[in-house]
Write an enzyme that holds these catalytic residues in place. Structure first.
Site, PDB file in Angstrom:
ATOM      1  N   LYS A   1      -6.032  14.538  -7.543  1.00  0.00           N
ATOM      2  CA  LYS A   1      -4.877  14.439  -8.455  1.00  0.00           C
ATOM      3  C   LYS A   1      -4.139  15.785  -8.531  1.00  0.00           C
ATOM      4  CE  LYS A   1      -3.699  11.393 -10.678  1.00  0.00           C
ATOM      5  NZ  LYS A   1      -2.829  10.209 -10.433  1.00  0.00           N
TER       6      LYS A   1
ATOM      7  N   ALA B   1      -3.506   4.792  -7.868  1.00  0.00           N
ATOM      8  CA  ALA B   1      -4.482   5.821  -7.499  1.00  0.00           C
ATOM      9  C   ALA B   1      -5.869   5.213  -7.477  1.00  0.00           C
ATOM     10  CB  ALA B   1      -4.457   6.961  -8.528  1.00  0.00           C
TER      11      ALA B   1
ATOM     12  N   ASP C   1       0.865  -1.186   0.000  1.00  0.00           N
ATOM     13  CA  ASP C   1       0.000   0.000   0.000  1.00  0.00           C
ATOM     14  C   ASP C   1       0.904   1.240   0.000  1.00  0.00           C
ATOM     15  OD1 ASP C   1      -1.741   2.066   0.631  1.00  0.00           O
ATOM     16  OD2 ASP C   1      -2.824   0.926   2.164  1.00  0.00           O
ATOM     17  N   ILE C   2       0.684   2.156  -0.930  1.00  0.00           N
ATOM     18  CA  ILE C   2       1.535   3.362  -0.959  1.00  0.00           C
ATOM     19  C   ILE C   2       1.342   4.234   0.282  1.00  0.00           C
ATOM     20  CG2 ILE C   2       1.897   3.522  -3.465  1.00  0.00           C
ATOM     21  CD1 ILE C   2      -0.352   5.722  -3.447  1.00  0.00           C
TER      22      ILE C   2
ATOM     23  N   TYR D   1     -12.108  13.413  -7.498  1.00  0.00           N
ATOM     24  CA  TYR D   1     -10.973  12.713  -8.115  1.00  0.00           C
ATOM     25  C   TYR D   1      -9.959  13.727  -8.660  1.00  0.00           C
ATOM     26  CZ  TYR D   1      -8.347  10.646 -11.991  1.00  0.00           C
ATOM     27  OH  TYR D   1      -7.340  10.288 -12.862  1.00  0.00           O
TER      28      TYR D   1
ATOM     29  N   THR E   1      -3.356  13.593 -14.759  1.00  0.00           N
ATOM     30  CA  THR E   1      -4.475  13.617 -15.711  1.00  0.00           C
ATOM     31  C   THR E   1      -4.802  15.046 -16.149  1.00  0.00           C
ATOM     32  OG1 THR E   1      -6.883  13.319 -15.772  1.00  0.00           O
ATOM     33  CG2 THR E   1      -5.930  13.537 -13.614  1.00  0.00           C
ATOM     34  N   ASP E   2      -5.385  15.161 -17.348  1.00  0.00           N
ATOM     35  CA  ASP E   2      -5.828  16.486 -17.819  1.00  0.00           C
ATOM     36  C   ASP E   2      -6.991  17.019 -16.985  1.00  0.00           C
ATOM     37  OD1 ASP E   2      -7.810  14.740 -18.731  1.00  0.00           O
ATOM     38  OD2 ASP E   2      -7.779  15.465 -20.801  1.00  0.00           O
ATOM     39  N   GLU E   3      -7.624  16.140 -16.187  1.00  0.00           N
ATOM     40  CA  GLU E   3      -8.799  16.587 -15.422  1.00  0.00           C
ATOM     41  C   GLU E   3      -8.431  17.626 -14.367  1.00  0.00           C
ATOM     42  OE1 GLU E   3     -11.697  13.587 -14.516  1.00  0.00           O
ATOM     43  OE2 GLU E   3     -10.934  12.275 -16.074  1.00  0.00           O
TER      44      GLU E   3
ATOM     45  N   LYS F   1     -15.400   2.386 -16.614  1.00  0.00           N
ATOM     46  CA  LYS F   1     -15.155   3.570 -17.448  1.00  0.00           C
ATOM     47  C   LYS F   1     -15.982   3.459 -18.743  1.00  0.00           C
ATOM     48  CE  LYS F   1     -11.875   5.023 -14.551  1.00  0.00           C
ATOM     49  NZ  LYS F   1     -10.860   4.099 -14.228  1.00  0.00           N
TER      50      LYS F   1
HETATM   51  P1  NAD Z   1      -6.835   1.795 -12.340  1.00  0.00           P
HETATM   52  O1  NAD Z   1      -7.914   2.182 -11.383  1.00  0.00           O
HETATM   53  O2  NAD Z   1      -7.128   0.856 -13.442  1.00  0.00           O
HETATM   54  O3  NAD Z   1      -5.597   1.166 -11.516  1.00  0.00           O
HETATM   55  C1  NAD Z   1      -5.138   1.706 -10.314  1.00  0.00           C
HETATM   56  C2  NAD Z   1      -4.173   0.693  -9.687  1.00  0.00           C
HETATM   57  O4  NAD Z   1      -3.653   1.286  -8.477  1.00  0.00           O
HETATM   58  C3  NAD Z   1      -4.836  -0.631  -9.294  1.00  0.00           C
HETATM   59  O5  NAD Z   1      -4.020  -1.709  -9.702  1.00  0.00           O
HETATM   60  C4  NAD Z   1      -4.921  -0.558  -7.781  1.00  0.00           C
HETATM   61  O6  NAD Z   1      -4.877  -1.833  -7.141  1.00  0.00           O
HETATM   62  C5  NAD Z   1      -3.705   0.288  -7.445  1.00  0.00           C
HETATM   63  N1  NAD Z   1      -3.838   0.981  -6.157  1.00  0.00           N
HETATM   64  C6  NAD Z   1      -4.887   1.714  -5.712  1.00  0.00           C
HETATM   65  N2  NAD Z   1      -4.641   2.162  -4.463  1.00  0.00           N
HETATM   66  C7  NAD Z   1      -3.404   1.716  -4.114  1.00  0.00           C
HETATM   67  C8  NAD Z   1      -2.590   1.875  -2.969  1.00  0.00           C
HETATM   68  N3  NAD Z   1      -3.029   2.547  -1.905  1.00  0.00           N
HETATM   69  N4  NAD Z   1      -1.364   1.311  -2.959  1.00  0.00           N
HETATM   70  C9  NAD Z   1      -0.911   0.597  -4.022  1.00  0.00           C
HETATM   71  N5  NAD Z   1      -1.645   0.407  -5.144  1.00  0.00           N
HETATM   72  C10 NAD Z   1      -2.879   0.966  -5.182  1.00  0.00           C
HETATM   73  O7  NAD Z   1      -6.270   3.172 -12.875  1.00  0.00           O
HETATM   74  P2  NAD Z   1      -5.723   3.561 -14.342  1.00  0.00           P
HETATM   75  O8  NAD Z   1      -6.857   3.953 -15.192  1.00  0.00           O
HETATM   76  O9  NAD Z   1      -4.775   2.520 -14.788  1.00  0.00           O
HETATM   77  O10 NAD Z   1      -4.909   4.907 -13.980  1.00  0.00           O
HETATM   78  C11 NAD Z   1      -3.565   4.834 -13.555  1.00  0.00           C
HETATM   79  C12 NAD Z   1      -3.051   6.246 -13.288  1.00  0.00           C
HETATM   80  O11 NAD Z   1      -3.143   7.026 -14.467  1.00  0.00           O
HETATM   81  C13 NAD Z   1      -3.836   6.996 -12.207  1.00  0.00           C
HETATM   82  O12 NAD Z   1      -2.923   7.729 -11.432  1.00  0.00           O
HETATM   83  C14 NAD Z   1      -4.742   7.929 -13.001  1.00  0.00           C
HETATM   84  O13 NAD Z   1      -5.039   9.093 -12.262  1.00  0.00           O
HETATM   85  C15 NAD Z   1      -3.873   8.216 -14.205  1.00  0.00           C
HETATM   86  N6  NAD Z   1      -4.606   8.559 -15.441  1.00  0.00           N
HETATM   87  C16 NAD Z   1      -5.614   7.727 -15.894  1.00  0.00           C
HETATM   88  C17 NAD Z   1      -6.255   8.033 -17.094  1.00  0.00           C
HETATM   89  C18 NAD Z   1      -7.336   7.129 -17.643  1.00  0.00           C
HETATM   90  O14 NAD Z   1      -7.960   7.466 -18.651  1.00  0.00           O
HETATM   91  N7  NAD Z   1      -7.590   5.954 -17.067  1.00  0.00           N
HETATM   92  C19 NAD Z   1      -5.898   9.174 -17.808  1.00  0.00           C
HETATM   93  C20 NAD Z   1      -4.864   9.994 -17.318  1.00  0.00           C
HETATM   94  C21 NAD Z   1      -4.225   9.658 -16.139  1.00  0.00           C
HETATM   95  P1  TYD Z   2     -15.208   8.106 -17.770  1.00  0.00           P
HETATM   96  O1  TYD Z   2     -14.766   6.932 -18.590  1.00  0.00           O
HETATM   97  O2  TYD Z   2     -15.766   7.872 -16.416  1.00  0.00           O
HETATM   98  O3  TYD Z   2     -13.969   9.100 -17.720  1.00  0.00           O
HETATM   99  P2  TYD Z   2     -13.890  10.639 -17.145  1.00  0.00           P
HETATM  100  O4  TYD Z   2     -15.132  10.976 -16.448  1.00  0.00           O
HETATM  101  O5  TYD Z   2     -12.738  10.529 -16.217  1.00  0.00           O
HETATM  102  O6  TYD Z   2     -13.629  11.476 -18.340  1.00  0.00           O
HETATM  103  O7  TYD Z   2     -16.301   8.896 -18.585  1.00  0.00           O
HETATM  104  C1  TYD Z   2     -16.038   9.408 -19.875  1.00  0.00           C
HETATM  105  C2  TYD Z   2     -17.269  10.197 -20.297  1.00  0.00           C
HETATM  106  O8  TYD Z   2     -18.372   9.307 -20.452  1.00  0.00           O
HETATM  107  C3  TYD Z   2     -17.709  11.233 -19.277  1.00  0.00           C
HETATM  108  O9  TYD Z   2     -18.167  12.409 -19.968  1.00  0.00           O
HETATM  109  C4  TYD Z   2     -18.862  10.567 -18.549  1.00  0.00           C
HETATM  110  C5  TYD Z   2     -19.472   9.675 -19.612  1.00  0.00           C
HETATM  111  N1  TYD Z   2     -20.099   8.416 -19.127  1.00  0.00           N
HETATM  112  C6  TYD Z   2     -21.413   8.100 -19.478  1.00  0.00           C
HETATM  113  O10 TYD Z   2     -22.083   8.836 -20.216  1.00  0.00           O
HETATM  114  N2  TYD Z   2     -21.943   6.928 -19.011  1.00  0.00           N
HETATM  115  C7  TYD Z   2     -21.257   6.082 -18.207  1.00  0.00           C
HETATM  116  O11 TYD Z   2     -21.820   5.036 -17.777  1.00  0.00           O
HETATM  117  C8  TYD Z   2     -19.902   6.426 -17.861  1.00  0.00           C
HETATM  118  C9  TYD Z   2     -19.086   5.518 -16.970  1.00  0.00           C
HETATM  119  C10 TYD Z   2     -19.357   7.592 -18.347  1.00  0.00           C
END
Ligand code: NAD
Ligand code: TYD
Length: 337
Positions: free
Chosen positions: A155, A84, A60-61, A151, A126-128, A190
């Site tokens: 970040k 995360a 755990d981080i 979220y 993230t860009d968010e 997602k």
């Molecule tokens: P994910 O939710 O699929 O994976 C997160 C991982 O982190 C999991 O394997 C989980 O077990 C691990 N984790 C969570 N809490 C932990 C802890 N306390 N200690 C150790 N491990 C832990 O996420 P993802 O979509 O792969 O995103 C990875 C990173 O990229 C995140 O930091 C996210 O903010 C960033 N990011 C994601 C996206 C996207 O579109 N998914 C875009 C830009 C940036």
């Molecule tokens: P998501 O994959 O949750 O990424 P983020 O909110 O981090 O961008 O969602 C992408 C877009 O899709 C966002 O505008 C919310 C929308 N969305 C839906 O319309 N229905 C859904 O069930 C989900 C999960 C997301």
């Protein structure tokens, strides 16, 4: 760069990154440090199970002792930090764990990395963090931070803490901010994998609001190659935006998925909007392409085709991750919406 600690390596992007990294670097050891939350799954790494360059450590981080043991045992010299809580909707249902993991966990990791000394610390963000755009313009690295969801706020906080560790302690931190990723092994909470999984089961596709929100989609391998470029050639203390110049309205993504799955549009259900829903994200990735020569290699239509094919081929994976906790989450998130 010999011993690379990858946090969150059992999640979506982390597992793709480990696979990518082992493909392009022969002489490295990856220590995959992951708590295995609902989103972490060692099945995501089954194909590299026998590779001696990959070691898994469950930890755990937020736990100093877990981190110290891993840094000491594997003489870590590089950190790529993915771990995360990553889902906006879950941060609306319960923000606490986002602050614990993303803010306090990141600070603990920075602290241990500072004490042990590392050559590079890549903080994956993230860009968010920039907030929401109107119809015009894009986020640059100079755009001010205006996170809207719990979220995004967690970040943004961790980005600032990481940069403070660079400024104050000289820790060699670089921050990356990427747009929405898609591809294999994405957890079906997602948008893209949720719509694929539901359509395959002929279940309704819940589109928030009118489906007109815009996201800038990037194939996960392109994110991985960008992080690799930043790790090798990035400037310490800098922020790099990562994106593929690929904006889509949600409803158009859903239509594209239905086309590839040969499923009817009658599955679409417009549901109550997400509270505080960011209207539009769009990344200006000029800096990383100009300074580091990075370019995305995948076009969206092809990436989506490959992604749909992957989910079709991996339906048992999907079913396994959609049992248990997922069912509770789905009910809480979507029932009666
Ligand atoms: P994910 O939710 O699929 O994976 C997160 C991982 O982190 C999991 O394997 C989980 O077990 C691990 N984790 C969570 N809490 C932990 C802890 N306390 N200690 C150790 N491990 C832990 O996420 P993802 O979509 O792969 O995103 C990875 C990173 O990229 C995140 O930091 C996210 O903010 C960033 N990011 C994601 C996206 C996207 O579109 N998914 C875009 C830009 C940036
Ligand atoms: P998501 O994959 O949750 O990424 P983020 O909110 O981090 O961008 O969602 C992408 C877009 O899709 C966002 O505008 C919310 C929308 N969305 C839906 O319309 N229905 C859904 O069930 C989900 C999960 C997301």
């Amino acid at each position: 760069m010999k011993n690379v600690l990858v946090t969150g390596g059992a999640g979506f992007i982390g597992s793709n990154f480990i696979r990518y990294f082992l493909r392009v670097h022969a002489d490295v050891r990856i220590v995959n440090f992951d708590k295995l939350t609902y989103a972490g799954n060692l099945e995501n790494l089954r194909d590299i199970e026998g590779d001696p360059r990959h070691v898994f450590v469950r930890g755990d981080i937020c736990a100093r002792a877990d981190l110290e043991a891993a840094f000491r045992e594997y003489t870590i010299d590089t950190v790529v930090h993915f771990a995360a809580e990553s889902h906006v909707d879950r941060s609306i249902l319960g923000a606490g764990i986002f602050m614990t993991t993303n803010v306090l966990g990141t600070q603990m990791l920075l602290e241990v990395a500072k004490e042990r000394g590392v050559e590079r610390f890549i903080h994956v963000s993230t860009d968010e963090v920039y907030g929401s755009l109107g119809p015009e313009g894009k986020f640059t690295e100079a755009t001010s931070l205006h996170p809207n969801s719990p979220y995004a706020a967690s970040k943004a906080s961790s980005d600032l803490i990481a940069l403070a560790y660079r400024h104050t302690f000289g820790l060699p931190v670089i921050v990356t901010r990427c747009s929405n990723n898609y591809g294999p092994y994405q957890f079906p909470e997602k948008l893209i994998p949720l719509m694929i999984a539901n359509a395959l089961d002929d279940k309704p596709l819940p589109v928030y609001g009118e489906g007109l929100n815009v996201r800038d989609w990037l194939y996960v391998d392109d994110h991985c190659s960008a992080i690799d470029a930043v790790l090798l050639r990035g400037e310490v203390g800098a922020v790099y935006n990562i994106g593929g110049n690929n904006e889509w309205r949600n409803i158009d993504v859903v239509h594209l998925l239905l086309k590839h799955l040969a499923k009817p549009e009658s599955l679409i259900r417009y549901v109550k909007d997400r509270p505080g829903h960011d209207q539009r994200y769009a990344i200006d990735a000029t800096k990383i392409s100009r300074d580091l020569g990075w370019r995305p290699a995948h076009r969206f239509e092809e990436g989506i085709k490959e992604t749909v094919a992957w989910y079709l081929d991996h339906q048992p994976w999907c079913r396994r991750v959609m049992t248990g906790e997922y069912q509770h989450y789905y009910k809480e998130q979507y029932e009666g919406r």
